[in-house]
Design a protein around this motif. Structure first.
Motif, PDB file in Angstrom:
ATOM      1  N   GLY A   1     -10.689   2.174  -5.878  1.00 26.15           N
ATOM      2  CA  GLY A   1     -11.252   1.300  -4.850  1.00 26.15           C
ATOM      3  C   GLY A   1     -10.184   0.529  -4.078  1.00 26.15           C
ATOM      4  N   ARG A   2      -8.948   0.501  -4.598  1.00 29.01           N
ATOM      5  CA  ARG A   2      -7.871  -0.248  -3.923  1.00 29.01           C
ATOM      6  C   ARG A   2      -6.920   0.684  -3.174  1.00 29.01           C
ATOM      7  NH1 ARG A   2      -7.672  -5.432  -5.994  1.00 29.01           N
ATOM      8  NH2 ARG A   2      -6.643  -5.829  -4.023  1.00 29.01           N
ATOM      9  N   GLU A   3      -7.306   1.951  -3.027  1.00 30.98           N
ATOM     10  CA  GLU A   3      -6.404   2.973  -2.484  1.00 30.98           C
ATOM     11  C   GLU A   3      -5.789   2.609  -1.138  1.00 30.98           C
ATOM     12  OE1 GLU A   3      -9.333   3.522  -3.787  1.00 30.98           O
ATOM     13  OE2 GLU A   3      -9.211   5.156  -5.237  1.00 30.98           O
ATOM     14  N   ARG A   4      -6.581   1.918  -0.288  1.00 30.26           N
ATOM     15  CA  ARG A   4      -6.102   1.673   1.073  1.00 30.26           C
ATOM     16  C   ARG A   4      -5.370   0.348   1.214  1.00 30.26           C
ATOM     17  NH1 ARG A   4      -8.465   4.758   4.906  1.00 30.26           N
ATOM     18  NH2 ARG A   4      -6.627   4.062   6.065  1.00 30.26           N
ATOM     19  N   ASN A   5      -5.250  -0.401   0.116  1.00 34.46           N
ATOM     20  CA  ASN A   5      -4.515  -1.670   0.197  1.00 34.46           C
ATOM     21  C   ASN A   5      -3.005  -1.420   0.219  1.00 34.46           C
ATOM     22  OD1 ASN A   5      -6.796  -3.446  -2.011  1.00 34.46           O
ATOM     23  ND2 ASN A   5      -6.815  -3.223   0.195  1.00 34.46           N
ATOM     24  N   ARG A   6      -2.309  -2.298   0.937  1.00 30.90           N
ATOM     25  CA  ARG A   6      -0.847  -2.250   0.893  1.00 30.90           C
ATOM     26  C   ARG A   6      -0.367  -3.193  -0.212  1.00 30.90           C
ATOM     27  NH1 ARG A   6      -1.167  -3.291   6.168  1.00 30.90           N
ATOM     28  NH2 ARG A   6      -0.136  -5.272   5.710  1.00 30.90           N
ATOM     29  N   PRO A   7       0.873  -2.986  -0.715  1.00 26.51           N
ATOM     30  CA  PRO A   7       1.375  -3.812  -1.815  1.00 26.51           C
ATOM     31  C   PRO A   7       1.227  -5.321  -1.577  1.00 26.51           C
ATOM     32  CG  PRO A   7       2.849  -1.977  -1.465  1.00 26.51           C
ATOM     33  CD  PRO A   7       1.806  -1.883  -0.385  1.00 26.51           C
ATOM     34  N   ASP A   8       1.432  -5.789  -0.317  1.00 28.86           N
ATOM     35  CA  ASP A   8       1.352  -7.237  -0.088  1.00 28.86           C
ATOM     36  C   ASP A   8      -0.088  -7.764  -0.160  1.00 28.86           C
ATOM     37  OD1 ASP A   8       0.329  -6.330   2.303  1.00 28.86           O
ATOM     38  OD2 ASP A   8       1.827  -7.303   3.583  1.00 28.86           O
ATOM     39  N   GLN A   9      -1.039  -6.848  -0.302  1.00 28.81           N
ATOM     40  CA  GLN A   9      -2.434  -7.271  -0.467  1.00 28.81           C
ATOM     41  C   GLN A   9      -2.853  -7.261  -1.940  1.00 28.81           C
ATOM     42  OE1 GLN A   9      -3.817  -4.171   2.211  1.00 28.81           O
ATOM     43  NE2 GLN A   9      -4.321  -5.685   3.763  1.00 28.81           N
ATOM     44  N   LEU A  10      -1.870  -7.058  -2.813  1.00 32.35           N
ATOM     45  CA  LEU A  10      -2.166  -6.983  -4.245  1.00 32.35           C
ATOM     46  C   LEU A  10      -1.460  -8.103  -4.992  1.00 32.35           C
ATOM     47  CD1 LEU A  10      -1.524  -3.159  -4.839  1.00 32.35           C
ATOM     48  CD2 LEU A  10      -3.714  -4.264  -4.372  1.00 32.35           C
TER      49      LEU A  10
ATOM     50  N   ARG B   1       2.282   5.398 -10.480  1.00 30.63           N
ATOM     51  CA  ARG B   1       3.237   6.296  -9.823  1.00 30.63           C
ATOM     52  C   ARG B   1       4.167   6.939 -10.851  1.00 30.63           C
ATOM     53  NH1 ARG B   1       7.237   3.505  -5.770  1.00 30.63           N
ATOM     54  NH2 ARG B   1       7.878   2.625  -7.768  1.00 30.63           N
ATOM     55  N   ALA B   2       4.582   6.159 -11.843  1.00 32.60           N
ATOM     56  CA  ALA B   2       5.479   6.695 -12.868  1.00 32.60           C
ATOM     57  C   ALA B   2       4.786   7.736 -13.738  1.00 32.60           C
ATOM     58  CB  ALA B   2       6.017   5.558 -13.742  1.00 32.60           C
ATOM     59  N   LEU B   3       3.465   7.605 -13.884  1.00 30.18           N
ATOM     60  CA  LEU B   3       2.735   8.502 -14.787  1.00 30.18           C
ATOM     61  C   LEU B   3       2.143   9.714 -14.076  1.00 30.18           C
ATOM     62  CD1 LEU B   3       0.804   5.889 -16.977  1.00 30.18           C
ATOM     63  CD2 LEU B   3       2.728   7.328 -17.704  1.00 30.18           C
ATOM     64  N   VAL B   4       2.118   9.692 -12.735  1.00 31.60           N
ATOM     65  CA  VAL B   4       1.301  10.667 -12.016  1.00 31.60           C
ATOM     66  C   VAL B   4       1.744  12.107 -12.270  1.00 31.60           C
ATOM     67  CG1 VAL B   4       2.500  10.723  -9.768  1.00 31.60           C
ATOM     68  CG2 VAL B   4       0.012  10.959  -9.872  1.00 31.60           C
TER      69      VAL B   4
ATOM     70  N   ASN C   1       1.681   5.268  -2.231  1.00 31.09           N
ATOM     71  CA  ASN C   1       2.738   4.921  -3.182  1.00 31.09           C
ATOM     72  C   ASN C   1       2.625   5.751  -4.457  1.00 31.09           C
ATOM     73  OD1 ASN C   1       4.838   2.646  -2.782  1.00 31.09           O
ATOM     74  ND2 ASN C   1       3.038   1.872  -1.703  1.00 31.09           N
ATOM     75  N   VAL C   2       1.414   5.873  -4.965  1.00 32.70           N
ATOM     76  CA  VAL C   2       1.220   6.645  -6.198  1.00 32.70           C
ATOM     77  C   VAL C   2       1.504   8.132  -5.937  1.00 32.70           C
ATOM     78  CG1 VAL C   2      -0.478   7.346  -7.931  1.00 32.70           C
ATOM     79  CG2 VAL C   2      -0.412   4.981  -7.144  1.00 32.70           C
ATOM     80  N   ALA C   3       1.203   8.568  -4.708  1.00 35.88           N
ATOM     81  CA  ALA C   3       1.362   9.984  -4.355  1.00 35.88           C
ATOM     82  C   ALA C   3       2.815  10.387  -4.112  1.00 35.88           C
ATOM     83  CB  ALA C   3       0.535  10.294  -3.106  1.00 35.88           C
ATOM     84  N   LEU C   4       3.702   9.378  -4.060  1.00 36.82           N
ATOM     85  CA  LEU C   4       5.079   9.637  -3.645  1.00 36.82           C
ATOM     86  C   LEU C   4       5.762  10.818  -4.369  1.00 36.82           C
ATOM     87  CD1 LEU C   4       6.465   8.196  -1.372  1.00 36.82           C
ATOM     88  CD2 LEU C   4       7.601   6.743  -3.037  1.00 36.82           C
ATOM     89  N   PRO C   5       5.643  10.918  -5.681  1.00 34.90           N
ATOM     90  CA  PRO C   5       6.292  12.063  -6.342  1.00 34.90           C
ATOM     91  C   PRO C   5       5.810  13.409  -5.797  1.00 34.90           C
ATOM     92  CG  PRO C   5       5.672  10.423  -7.956  1.00 34.90           C
ATOM     93  CD  PRO C   5       5.058   9.995  -6.651  1.00 34.90           C
ATOM     94  N   TYR C   6       4.527  13.496  -5.445  1.00 34.03           N
ATOM     95  CA  TYR C   6       4.021  14.745  -4.850  1.00 34.03           C
ATOM     96  C   TYR C   6       4.590  14.937  -3.456  1.00 34.03           C
ATOM     97  CZ  TYR C   6       0.558  15.151  -8.575  1.00 34.03           C
ATOM     98  OH  TYR C   6      -0.049  15.279  -9.791  1.00 34.03           O
ATOM     99  N   THR C   7       4.565  13.863  -2.654  1.00 31.62           N
ATOM    100  CA  THR C   7       5.050  13.955  -1.281  1.00 31.62           C
ATOM    101  C   THR C   7       6.511  14.407  -1.272  1.00 31.62           C
ATOM    102  OG1 THR C   7       3.574  12.106  -0.816  1.00 31.62           O
ATOM    103  CG2 THR C   7       5.142  12.693   0.903  1.00 31.62           C
ATOM    104  N   ILE C   8       7.304  13.804  -2.175  1.00 29.41           N
ATOM    105  CA  ILE C   8       8.724  14.167  -2.252  1.00 29.41           C
ATOM    106  C   ILE C   8       8.876  15.641  -2.634  1.00 29.41           C
ATOM    107  CG2 ILE C   8      10.830  13.809  -3.622  1.00 29.41           C
ATOM    108  CD1 ILE C   8      10.041  10.811  -3.693  1.00 29.41           C
ATOM    109  N   ALA C   9       7.987  16.123  -3.490  1.00 27.07           N
ATOM    110  CA  ALA C   9       8.067  17.521  -3.925  1.00 27.07           C
ATOM    111  C   ALA C   9       7.450  18.477  -2.897  1.00 27.07           C
ATOM    112  CB  ALA C   9       7.372  17.675  -5.275  1.00 27.07           C
ATOM    113  N   GLY C  10       6.956  17.943  -1.781  1.00 27.02           N
ATOM    114  CA  GLY C  10       6.395  18.799  -0.738  1.00 27.02           C
ATOM    115  C   GLY C  10       4.978  19.255  -1.025  1.00 27.02           C
ATOM    116  N   VAL C  11       4.284  18.538  -1.942  1.00 22.72           N
ATOM    117  CA  VAL C  11       2.902  18.895  -2.279  1.00 22.72           C
ATOM    118  C   VAL C  11       1.955  17.947  -1.530  1.00 22.72           C
ATOM    119  CG1 VAL C  11       1.205  19.002  -4.158  1.00 22.72           C
ATOM    120  CG2 VAL C  11       3.578  19.689  -4.576  1.00 22.72           C
ATOM    121  N   ASP C  12       0.929  18.485  -0.899  1.00 19.18           N
ATOM    122  CA  ASP C  12      -0.060  17.669  -0.195  1.00 19.18           C
ATOM    123  C   ASP C  12      -0.880  16.872  -1.211  1.00 19.18           C
ATOM    124  OD1 ASP C  12      -2.126  16.553   1.192  1.00 19.18           O
ATOM    125  OD2 ASP C  12      -2.964  18.437   1.940  1.00 19.18           O
TER     126      ASP C  12
END
Ligand SMILES: Nc1ncnc2c1ncn2[C@@H]1O[C@H](COP(=O)(O)OP(=O)(O)OP(=O)(O)O)[C@@H](O)[C@H]1O
Ligand SMILES: [Mg+2]
Length: 253
Positions: free
Chosen positions: A140-149, A161-164, A108-119
């Motif tokens: 430490g929470r990287e692998r959690n999905r939103p419903d686990q937070l 995500r907004a700041l990345v 989720n946080v990586a989304l702006p990169y993914t959208i821009a085609g950056v790995d």
């Protein structure tokens, strides 16, 4: 250059067509936001705050008037260029966290990169993602999905995500509106830290005087116009929201 104007609205109007009726959501709004400044927008429900924020961030176009974001006149751009400007220069946080349920925190946080085609798993992108996850205290929470937070954690993901992409301006629409008092306070602390320590420019829409008390300046929106401006100056630590509440009460808010 702390004093440079980074965002400007010039005489913005917005008319929505609602069935056969026209709604004048904005009736001529002009404002300037300086680099590094924290500005709060307050005002009654339906006064035009969200509409204004959307125009400032290039999510929608004004009926007339102009938005100048980091030197570029948004209305002069094609849709594709406006989208590029929005992606490069703005980060948005909303009341409902707008996370993608099937993606984990990292994705989720990586989304702006993914959208821009950056790995997002390697290089500078991975470094930056680690940095913002640390900033919002979610390492430490990287692998959690939103419903686990919890709700507060989800909003911290949205903030990360907004700041990345290091946006020129962070636009937040009631980011604490769906959170309890303590959790809302944590988000406000994160916002404040990103502004005060990292120089992030912020425009925050809020009904909450405690939230607005974090700002350098409060603009009061009423019936599609800026009705008042309350200069608070830089908040040091825990500003007492009392004087702001008293002033807002005088204005009938
Ligand atoms: N997409 C739309 N179509 C038609 N009218 C709209 C649309 N979006 C907003 N409006 C109208 O524009 C006016 C301003 O709405 P806006 O959402 O900007 O207010 P707001 O200040 O953000 O209110 P709130 O505090 O309740 O979020 C309202 O009268 C609203 O009904
Ligand atoms: Mg709104």
């Amino acid at each position: 250059m702390r004093d440079a104007v980074i965002l400007e609205a010039r005489n913005l109007t917005k008319r929505y067509r609602l069935g056969t009726r026209d709604v004048d959501a904005l009736r001529g709004v002009s404002l300037q936001v300086r680099r590094g400044e924290f500005v709060a927008l307050m005002g009654p429900s339906g006064s035009g705050k969200s509409t204004l924020l959307q125009l400032l961030g290039g999510l929608d176009r004004p009926t007339s008037g102009e938005v100048v974001l980091d030197g570029e006149v948004v209305s002069h751009l094609s849709d594709a260029e406006a989208t590029r400007l929005r992606r490069e220069k703005t980060g948005f946080v909303f009341q409902f966290f707008n996370l993608i349920p099937l993606l984990d925190v990292y994705e989720n946080v990586a989304l702006p990169y993914t959208i821009a085609g950056v790995d997002p798993r390697h290089g500078d992108a991975a470094d930056r993602i680690r940095e913002v996850l640390e900033l919002v205290d979610l390492q430490g929470r990287e692998r959690n999905r939103p419903d686990q937070l919890s709700a507060g954690e989800q909003q911290r993901v949205a903030l990360a995500r907004a700041l990345v992409a290091k946006p020129a301006i962070l636009l937040a629409d009631e980011p604490t509106g769906n959170l309890d008092y303590a959790t809302g306070g944590e988000i406000l602390d994160e916002l404040w830290h990103s502004c005060d320590a990292l120089g992030q420019t912020i425009v925050l829409v809020t009904h909450d005087a405690r939230a607005a008390a974090h700002a350098d300046r409060v603009l009061v929106v009423g019936d599609g116009k800026i009705r008042d401006e309350i200069e608070l100056g830089r908040r040091s630590t825990n500003r007492d929201a009392g004087p702001l509440i008293a002033r807002l009460a005088q204005l009938g808010l």
